[in-house]
Scaffold this active site. Structure first.
Site, PDB file in Angstrom:
ATOM      1  N   HIS A  87       0.837  -1.196   0.000  1.00 15.54           N
ATOM      2  CA  HIS A  87       0.000   0.000   0.000  1.00 15.54           C
ATOM      3  C   HIS A  87       0.875   1.250   0.000  1.00 15.54           C
ATOM      4  CE1 HIS A  87       0.543  -0.673   4.439  1.00 15.54           C
ATOM      5  NE2 HIS A  87       0.819   0.618   4.366  1.00 15.54           N
TER       6      HIS A  87
HETATM    7  P1  TYD Z   1      -2.221  -3.947   7.625  1.00 14.26           P
HETATM    8  O1  TYD Z   1      -2.397  -2.596   7.033  1.00 14.26           O
HETATM    9  O2  TYD Z   1      -2.806  -5.108   6.892  1.00 14.26           O
HETATM   10  O3  TYD Z   1      -0.676  -4.241   7.905  1.00 14.26           O
HETATM   11  P2  TYD Z   1       0.582  -4.147   6.874  1.00 14.26           P
HETATM   12  O4  TYD Z   1       0.773  -2.693   6.561  1.00 14.26           O
HETATM   13  O5  TYD Z   1       1.732  -4.724   7.609  1.00 14.26           O
HETATM   14  O6  TYD Z   1       0.250  -4.925   5.644  1.00 14.26           O
HETATM   15  O7  TYD Z   1      -2.814  -3.926   9.107  1.00 14.26           O
HETATM   16  C1  TYD Z   1      -3.239  -5.072   9.788  1.00 14.26           C
HETATM   17  C2  TYD Z   1      -4.439  -4.749  10.656  1.00 14.26           C
HETATM   18  O8  TYD Z   1      -4.070  -3.888  11.727  1.00 14.26           O
HETATM   19  C3  TYD Z   1      -5.551  -4.070   9.892  1.00 14.26           C
HETATM   20  O9  TYD Z   1      -6.773  -4.653  10.315  1.00 14.26           O
HETATM   21  C4  TYD Z   1      -5.520  -2.639  10.366  1.00 14.26           C
HETATM   22  C5  TYD Z   1      -4.926  -2.744  11.757  1.00 14.26           C
HETATM   23  N1  TYD Z   1      -4.122  -1.572  12.141  1.00 14.26           N
HETATM   24  C6  TYD Z   1      -4.583  -0.738  13.141  1.00 14.26           C
HETATM   25  O10 TYD Z   1      -5.653  -0.934  13.722  1.00 14.26           O
HETATM   26  N2  TYD Z   1      -3.812   0.332  13.515  1.00 14.26           N
HETATM   27  C7  TYD Z   1      -2.622   0.596  12.911  1.00 14.26           C
HETATM   28  O11 TYD Z   1      -1.948   1.582  13.288  1.00 14.26           O
HETATM   29  C8  TYD Z   1      -2.163  -0.266  11.857  1.00 14.26           C
HETATM   30  C9  TYD Z   1      -0.860  -0.009  11.152  1.00 14.26           C
HETATM   31  C10 TYD Z   1      -2.942  -1.339  11.505  1.00 14.26           C
END
Ligand code: TYD
Length: 137
Positions: free
Chosen positions: A50
């Site tokens: 992303h």
């Molecule tokens: P995700 O964006 O999939 O992680 P990555 O960037 O490593 O691929 O995030 C995983 C889950 O955690 C998603 O359900 C959103 C949640 N999350 C939060 O609640 N707060 C945060 O600060 C972050 C980064 C993720």
């Protein structure tokens, strides 16, 4: 060109062990509003995929190692993080992927904004479109 901005943090370590302290504005380019960390990542997993409209981050690998792919439609860089003394700045509008987490890796992320799903661009085609729109403005 993606600027590969690595912060080398001052280490206050001595014979008792290492200590790194991070303070805005002395050591960090933005006031930290949120931190999160990623660990226990199984083998062959890639995360991220992303970009962000506004969010800026600093990635610090506290233990073990991890590779970070930074990508724009024009450039691509892979950075190995394997030292808790170093922080990789990841700017807004950069596509990122985290991969090859070592077994014991802990990736700490310092973020400039609170969590906001609306700030995410999770589809690469949308990201590419938005990148050129912003660039040609
Ligand atoms: P995700 O964006 O999939 O992680 P990555 O960037 O490593 O691929 O995030 C995983 C889950 O955690 C998603 O359900 C959103 C949640 N999350 C939060 O609640 N707060 C945060 O600060 C972050 C980064 C993720």
């Amino acid at each position: 060109m993606i600027e590969e901005k690595i912060y080398e943090f001052k280490n206050h370590g001595d014979y008792r062990g290492e200590l790194v302290a991070l303070e805005y504005p002395k050591d960090l380019p933005f006031p930290v509003k949120r931190i999160y960390y990623i660990y226990n990542v199984p083998e062959n997993i890639t995360r991220g995929f992303h970009s962000h409209n506004e969010l800026q981050q600093i990635l610090i690998c506290l233990g073990g190692s991890v590779k970070i792919k930074l990508k724009t439609p024009e450039d691509e860089k892979i950075v190995l993080l394997d030292n808790p003394n170093k922080g990789l700045f990841v700017d807004k509008m950069i596509w990122r992927e985290m991969f090859e987490f070592s077994e014991n890796a802990t990736l700490l992320v310092l973020a400039s904004m609170e969590y906001d799903e609306n700030d995410y661009i999770r589809n690469y085609d949308d990201y590419e479109k938005s990148y050129w729109e912003k660039k040609n403005k």
